[in-house]
Design a protein around this motif. Structure first.
Motif, short mmCIF file in Angstrom:
data_model
loop_
_atom_site.label_atom_id
_atom_site.label_comp_id
_atom_site.label_asym_id
_atom_site.label_seq_id
_atom_site.Cartn_x
_atom_site.Cartn_y
_atom_site.Cartn_z
N ALA A 60 9.74 -23.70 28.81
CA ALA A 60 8.27 -23.37 29.18
C ALA A 60 8.90 -23.80 30.80
CB ALA A 60 7.45 -24.17 28.46
N ALA A 63 4.84 -26.26 34.67
CA ALA A 63 3.49 -26.00 34.94
C ALA A 63 4.07 -24.71 35.76
CB ALA A 63 3.48 -26.57 37.24
N LEU A 74 -1.86 -24.41 35.48
CA LEU A 74 -1.50 -25.42 34.41
C LEU A 74 -0.54 -26.72 34.08
CD1 LEU A 74 -2.74 -22.56 31.58
CD2 LEU A 74 -4.32 -24.79 33.39
N PHE A 76 2.53 -28.37 31.72
CA PHE A 76 3.08 -28.55 30.06
C PHE A 76 2.76 -30.01 30.27
CE2 PHE A 76 6.83 -28.45 27.75
CZ PHE A 76 6.14 -27.90 26.79
N GLU A 77 2.47 -30.07 29.11
CA GLU A 77 2.53 -31.23 28.15
C GLU A 77 2.99 -31.33 26.86
OE1 GLU A 77 -1.24 -32.74 28.25
OE2 GLU A 77 -1.43 -32.52 29.79
N HIS A 100 1.98 -28.07 25.02
CA HIS A 100 0.42 -27.12 25.21
C HIS A 100 0.55 -27.14 27.12
CE1 HIS A 100 -1.06 -31.21 24.83
NE2 HIS A 100 -2.35 -30.65 25.51
N TYR A 101 -0.27 -25.96 27.11
CA TYR A 101 -0.49 -26.52 29.04
C TYR A 101 -1.94 -26.65 29.27
CZ TYR A 101 3.58 -23.81 30.45
OH TYR A 101 4.91 -23.01 30.47
N ARG A 102 -2.56 -27.46 29.86
CA ARG A 102 -3.30 -28.03 30.24
C ARG A 102 -3.75 -28.47 31.71
NH1 ARG A 102 -7.31 -30.56 27.78
NH2 ARG A 102 -8.35 -32.38 28.32
N CYS A 103 -5.07 -27.95 32.27
CA CYS A 103 -5.54 -27.62 33.28
C CYS A 103 -6.53 -29.07 33.11
CB CYS A 103 -6.85 -26.72 33.54
SG CYS A 103 -7.35 -27.04 35.38
N ASP A 109 -6.94 -25.53 27.73
CA ASP A 109 -5.63 -26.23 27.07
C ASP A 109 -5.09 -24.83 26.61
OD1 ASP A 109 -5.19 -28.74 26.38
OD2 ASP A 109 -7.29 -28.55 26.23
N PRO A 112 1.61 -22.70 24.45
CA PRO A 112 3.08 -21.44 24.88
C PRO A 112 2.61 -20.77 24.53
CG PRO A 112 3.52 -23.97 24.58
CD PRO A 112 2.69 -24.10 23.91
N ALA A 115 0.01 -18.41 26.05
CA ALA A 115 -0.21 -17.52 27.77
C ALA A 115 0.41 -16.58 27.84
CB ALA A 115 0.62 -19.89 28.64
#
Length: 180
Positions: A60, A63, A74, A76-77, A100-103, A109, A112, A115
């Protein structure tokens, strides 16, 4: 895809790309140590530590843009922070418990793996028309009968298909097939 990688989530050893037969049904499955979702088939693995990552979690980018949420990139966290409210993936509607990806501006949310969903697909369940990924008021899935908020929908026939029913089993959140 690289056969071996280093990953910040597992600094002790290299992770090696393995496939233990998920497509043939011989895979016993795993839980991704990144996103904490079930998985099967190809993954990056450290056998010494019994550490596994879905390929989308292992590779991942920091971003990303997701076609379904084009307002903002988004981020990446690696994990949900302690004390933060519970989060759910806005695509598969399961809890976010790891990567996960977060905006941040919108609170959107996504796992990956989720997405990676295609925006449009052809389904053997509804071969007449292309179905499009959409989110809206719950609609009944033509295959399993469950109400699905995120679904592939035929705008012509109003047929809804839950992503899991369209794309495969529920050994991963959506068991997204890999394109060659």
């Amino acid at each position: 895809m690289a056969r071996a990688i280093r990953h910040a989530a597992h600094k002790e050893h290299h992770l090696v790309l393995v496939d233990s037969g998920g497509s043939s049904g011989n895979d016993r499955g795993f839980v991704c140590d990144g996103c904490r979702c079930p998985g099967a088939g190809p993954r990056y693995r450290c056998g010494a530590c019994d550490f596994d990552l879905h390929e989308p979690c292992a590779t991942a980018p920091g971003a990303a843009w997701f076609f379904f949420h084009g307002q903002h990139p988004l981020a990446f966290e690696v994990a949900v922070g302690d004390g933060e409210p519970r989060r759910r993936c806005d695509i598969c509607e399961t809890d976010i418990r790891g990567m996960h990806y977060r905006c941040r501006p919108c609170g959107f949310d996504v796992h990956p793996v989720c997405a990676q969903l295609p925006g449009a697909a052809v389904s053997p369940l509804h071969p007449e028309d292309v179905v499009m990924l959409s989110v809206g008021a719950p609609g009944e899935c033509a295959r399993c009968g469950a109400d699905c908020v995120c679904r592939y929908c035929c705008g012509v026939c109003n047929v809804n298909i839950y992503p899991r029913c369209l794309l495969g089993t529920d050994k991963t959140p959506l068991n997204i097939p890999k394109s060659n």
